[in-house]
Write a protein that holds these residues in place. Structure first.
Motif, PDB file in Angstrom:
ATOM      1  N   SER A 208       0.815  -1.218   0.000  1.00  0.00           N
ATOM      2  CA  SER A 208       0.000   0.000   0.000  1.00  0.00           C
ATOM      3  C   SER A 208       0.847   1.267   0.000  1.00  0.00           C
ATOM      4  CB  SER A 208      -0.898   0.017   1.242  1.00  0.00           C
ATOM      5  OG  SER A 208      -1.784  -1.078   1.217  1.00  0.00           O
ATOM      6  N   ASP A 209       2.091   1.166   0.519  1.00  0.00           N
ATOM      7  CA  ASP A 209       2.929   2.354   0.686  1.00  0.00           C
ATOM      8  C   ASP A 209       3.220   3.072  -0.627  1.00  0.00           C
ATOM      9  OD1 ASP A 209       4.442  -0.195   0.319  1.00  0.00           O
ATOM     10  OD2 ASP A 209       6.133   1.193   0.098  1.00  0.00           O
ATOM     11  N   ILE A 210       3.237   2.347  -1.745  1.00  0.00           N
ATOM     12  CA  ILE A 210       3.633   2.969  -3.011  1.00  0.00           C
ATOM     13  C   ILE A 210       2.436   3.434  -3.836  1.00  0.00           C
ATOM     14  CG2 ILE A 210       3.713   0.862  -4.415  1.00  0.00           C
ATOM     15  CD1 ILE A 210       6.656   2.274  -5.203  1.00  0.00           C
ATOM     16  N   GLY A 211       1.223   3.181  -3.322  1.00  0.00           N
ATOM     17  CA  GLY A 211       0.008   3.478  -4.079  1.00  0.00           C
ATOM     18  C   GLY A 211      -0.096   4.914  -4.552  1.00  0.00           C
ATOM     19  N   MET A 212       0.051   5.857  -3.643  1.00  0.00           N
ATOM     20  CA  MET A 212      -0.135   7.265  -4.019  1.00  0.00           C
ATOM     21  C   MET A 212       0.982   7.778  -4.917  1.00  0.00           C
ATOM     22  SD  MET A 212      -3.047   8.363  -3.408  1.00  0.00           S
ATOM     23  CE  MET A 212      -2.661   9.982  -4.027  1.00  0.00           C
ATOM     24  N   ASP A 213       2.200   7.231  -4.764  1.00  0.00           N
ATOM     25  CA  ASP A 213       3.295   7.632  -5.677  1.00  0.00           C
ATOM     26  C   ASP A 213       2.926   7.278  -7.113  1.00  0.00           C
ATOM     27  OD1 ASP A 213       4.754   8.602  -3.601  1.00  0.00           O
ATOM     28  OD2 ASP A 213       6.235   6.979  -3.569  1.00  0.00           O
ATOM     29  N   LEU A 214       2.380   6.072  -7.311  1.00  0.00           N
ATOM     30  CA  LEU A 214       2.002   5.639  -8.655  1.00  0.00           C
ATOM     31  C   LEU A 214       0.815   6.463  -9.169  1.00  0.00           C
ATOM     32  CD1 LEU A 214       2.274   3.738 -11.074  1.00  0.00           C
ATOM     33  CD2 LEU A 214       0.773   2.114  -9.865  1.00  0.00           C
ATOM     34  N   TRP A 215      -0.176   6.646  -8.308  1.00  0.00           N
ATOM     35  CA  TRP A 215      -1.352   7.465  -8.678  1.00  0.00           C
ATOM     36  C   TRP A 215      -0.890   8.848  -9.166  1.00  0.00           C
ATOM     37  CZ3 TRP A 215      -6.799   6.806  -8.439  1.00  0.00           C
ATOM     38  CH2 TRP A 215      -7.550   7.988  -8.502  1.00  0.00           C
ATOM     39  N   ASN A 216      -0.021   9.496  -8.368  1.00  0.00           N
ATOM     40  CA  ASN A 216       0.428  10.848  -8.710  1.00  0.00           C
ATOM     41  C   ASN A 216       1.268  10.866  -9.981  1.00  0.00           C
ATOM     42  OD1 ASN A 216      -0.864  12.103  -6.528  1.00  0.00           O
ATOM     43  ND2 ASN A 216       0.852  11.682  -5.144  1.00  0.00           N
ATOM     44  N   ALA A 217       2.111   9.848 -10.156  1.00  0.00           N
ATOM     45  CA  ALA A 217       2.953   9.790 -11.359  1.00  0.00           C
ATOM     46  C   ALA A 217       2.074   9.690 -12.607  1.00  0.00           C
ATOM     47  CB  ALA A 217       3.903   8.590 -11.275  1.00  0.00           C
ATOM     48  N   LEU A 218       1.027   8.875 -12.560  1.00  0.00           N
ATOM     49  CA  LEU A 218       0.122   8.724 -13.717  1.00  0.00           C
ATOM     50  C   LEU A 218      -0.645  10.021 -13.972  1.00  0.00           C
ATOM     51  CD1 LEU A 218      -1.137   5.113 -12.920  1.00  0.00           C
ATOM     52  CD2 LEU A 218       0.035   5.785 -15.038  1.00  0.00           C
ATOM     53  N   MET A 219      -1.102  10.662 -12.917  1.00  0.00           N
ATOM     54  CA  MET A 219      -1.851  11.923 -13.074  1.00  0.00           C
ATOM     55  C   MET A 219      -0.962  13.006 -13.690  1.00  0.00           C
ATOM     56  SD  MET A 219      -4.980  11.762 -12.302  1.00  0.00           S
ATOM     57  CE  MET A 219      -6.181  10.789 -11.423  1.00  0.00           C
TER      58      MET A 219
END
Ligand code: THG
Length: 367
Positions: A208-219
């Motif tokens: 779960s720790d990397i979820g928002m990093d990936l979300w933000n990178a895609l956005m």
């Protein structure tokens, strides 16, 4: 409708902060987890999905993980689809049936290795069934729900967006295949799949720790592609005939009734639970089956209970999902219709909560 009270039993996801920041307007509950259903409006989300690219938090597609020497044997016990030629790197859409041939779930099976599978489940408690089978058959396999959360990238511009984040190699991933690709030094399963007909990918995010990093990178990478947060879209999935477990079918239905006979090889799926029952129904053929149904009149409310389908005053089926389609200028619906009335062109009457409307059985889904 009133609001849902948050609590620990209704699980957030690794991407919930991003979903909230994007202005989610409504959720449903799926596998006891939040699943967004609306961002701008169902119709605006629909048009945008067909034109651009969306990031979907589909963490609620939980994984049932099989690990150990008997993993493949267990997987074949669970489904009437023949898995003998399936290779690591492939995903299969697999009906899961009980001993009566009733549908327990319609997940995507992800084969990581002969001794390692993920079952990416629809909304039913499949983990308990699988653990029970593994224990009852004394299998040498660990069955658990890992910290894996799918993030879907869907829409015509998904290839371009994914290539910017994971490299051009994503373009070579074939439908229902996956590659292991690195993001910030972490390997992720990236599959060409997803719950829409617009094309795209699913990234199985481990940890779960990397979820928002990936979300933000895609956005960020997709700003000029008009990327937006999205979710499985009711209109688009009905047009495409994508079934929703618990809505369109449940354990009272066989895969054949659901139109999933093409994913059953019951003759050769030796050992599969429910095989004898399915051999019987496959031989006789189903007496009712899922159909695409067009419903005349003004845009319908959402279908939160079965709407009876009538012919000559008698019930001959039911509608389970319905929505107004802007692109086809009619209400599109999914229903289960008795054999006597399932031919394309058959005119029926549907009893919605508000009124009786004319409904026509279609040859095929719309896309
Ligand atoms: N992706 C993943 N997990 C999931 C879903 C998903 N779990 C829950 C739910 N969706 C399971 N149900 C479906 C239903 C349809 C499809 C996938 C999962 C699907 N069907 C394709 C079709 O009908 O066009 C084709 C399948 C095939 O040809 O093999 O994609 O979406 N990870």
């Amino acid at each position: 409708m009133a609001l849902i009270s948050p609590s620990r039993r209704l699980r957030r996801t690794p991407f919930s902060d991003g979903v909230e920041a994007a202005g989610v307007k409504a959720y449903t509950v799926y596998n006891r987890m939040l699943l967004p259903t609306v961002f701008r409006s169902v119709q605006e989300d629909y048009h945008h999905l067909k034109e651009a690219v969306q990031i979907w938090d589909v963490s609620c597609e939980r994984q049932v993980e099989l690990r150990g020497p008997d993993a493949s044997r267990l997987m074949q016990l669970l489904t009437p689809r023949d898995l003998r030629t399936m290779l690591p790197g492939q995903c299969y859409y697999v009906p899961i049936v009980d001993e009566t041939g009733g549908m327990l779930n319609d997940p995507v099976a992800v084969k990581l290795a002969d001794d390692h599978w993920w079952i990416s489940i629809a909304d039913s408690d499949l983990l308990l069934w699988v653990k029970g089978i593994a224990y009852g058959y004394r299998l040498d396999v660990l069955v658990d729900e890992p910290d894996v959360s799918p993030l879907a990238v869907q829409g015509p511009k998904a290839d371009e967006l994914m290539a910017r984040v994971f490299g051009d190699t994503v373009r070579d991933i074939r439908f229902f295949r996956f590659k292991q690709l690195s993001f910030q030094g972490r390997m992720m399963v990236v599959a060409r799949s997803g719950y829409s007909k617009q094309g795209g990918y699913e990234i199985y995010v481990e940890g779960s720790d990397i979820g928002m990093d990936l979300w933000n990178a895609l956005m960020e990478a997709g700003r000029d592609l008009d990327v937006h947060a999205g979710c499985p879209n009711l209109i688009e999935r009905i047009e495409g005939g994508l079934l929703s477990y618990g809505n369109d079918m449940d354990d009272d239905n066989t895969p054949h009734e659901c139109g999933l006979g093409k994913f059953c090889n019951t003759q050769t799926a030796i050992g599969c639970i429910g095989r004898d029952a399915l051999l019987r129904v496959a031989k006789e053929g189903p007496v009712k089956q899922i159909r695409a149904i067009a419903i005349e009149g003004d845009p319908l409310p959402s279908c939160d209970r079965h709407w009876p389908l009538l012919a000559g005053g008698k019930v001959v089926g039911r509608v389970s999902s319905a929505a107004w389609s802007p692109d086809f200028g009619t209400n599109v619906a999914i229903g289960m219709v008795r054999m006597t009335h399932w031919d394309a062109g058959t005119e029926l009457t549907v009893q919605t909560p508000a009124s009786q409307l004319s409904a026509i059985v279609q040859e095929n889904f719309w896309i």
